[in-house]
Design an enzyme around this catalytic site. Sequence first.
Site, PDB file in Angstrom:
ATOM      1  CG  HIS A   1      55.425  36.986  52.976  1.00 27.23           C
ATOM      2  ND1 HIS A   1      55.485  35.626  53.287  1.00 27.23           N
ATOM      3  CD2 HIS A   1      56.337  37.598  53.775  1.00 27.23           C
ATOM      4  CE1 HIS A   1      56.392  35.450  54.234  1.00 27.23           C
ATOM      5  NE2 HIS A   1      56.911  36.616  54.557  1.00 27.23           N
ATOM      6  CB  SER A   2      58.691  35.408  51.285  1.00 29.76           C
ATOM      7  OG  SER A   2      59.954  34.819  51.427  1.00 29.76           O
ATOM      8  CG  LEU A   3      57.755  32.267  45.767  1.00 32.74           C
ATOM      9  CD1 LEU A   3      58.833  32.422  44.705  1.00 32.74           C
ATOM     10  CD2 LEU A   3      57.367  30.801  45.922  1.00 32.74           C
TER      11      LEU A   3
END
Length: 316
Positions: free
Chosen positions: A120-122
């Site tokens: 998720h994300s990073l």
Amino acid sequence: MSSNIANGHHLKEEQLPPGVIVHEIEIPVPWGHVAGRWWGPRDKQPIIAIHGWQDNAGTWDNLVPLLPVTTSMLCIDLPGHGLSTHNPKGMLYYIFWDGIILLRRIVKHFGWSKISLMGHSLGGALSFMYAASFPEDVDRIICIDIASPAVRDPKTTCKQTGWSIDKVLEYEELPEDKIPCYEYEAMIDIVFDAYKGSISRENCKILMKRGMSPTPAHMKKQGYHFKRDPRLKAAGLAMMSIDTALEYASKLKCKVLNIRAIPGQKWERLDYYLDVIEKMKETTEVRYIEVEGTHHVQLDSPETIAPLIEEFLEEY
């Protein structure tokens, strides 16, 4: 099974659905250990799941129990996050690049060859970067609300460099008595406000099971403090240009599931996100799906994406 902070006063066992199991593990690294939650069977190679910037492995706590109980998943805390050891003093966090090296260490530690990643994300950016850097070693990646590392105009990156370096040095010298401590509910309020609606207050508590801890007795303060390394805040040195992102995108060979939440993250340039998706499609199979949700869709509305993930894992 692990005990976690349930409220401000006591610890209690986790309540998990029937058949769902999770073990707390530690993986040795040269500067300490990387903590993780290994869900499901330990006798099969897990999918490695990686959280977002300043989050931790708890980001998957609502999603994984919705997947089949036969799913094996190792959710790690990146260095400086959750229960993992912080980087040594004198070292900064070069977040996208650190993460690729860390994943390589974990893969070599367990002796795995082909791996699957979910982020998720990073964590999604790290999955993308690892798959581009070791294209023969990755079967599939699942990226949630991100396509590649944060793409910035080189002018912006250039402008932020001096500030980022001074911030790292400032946080490195932060004396212990300057570390803020709060009562439990006040801590959750701070976290909830910081996420600006991306996570419900209840889900902030889930994330904070690994994100905060009681203040050590020698500090002579009551309450809790954040466990994450404050140096993580100065992460502006790790951005890349769109040209670099597209070059990495052209190297992928694995199957890709990209789930973008709407409204999700407010991207500076949404066209860059979509350009990376299109570039990957030139060399591999990409399933790009838009769903309704916040940036933390996997934590706040996991039932929206669990069937998509299950279908993708079954198919490939």
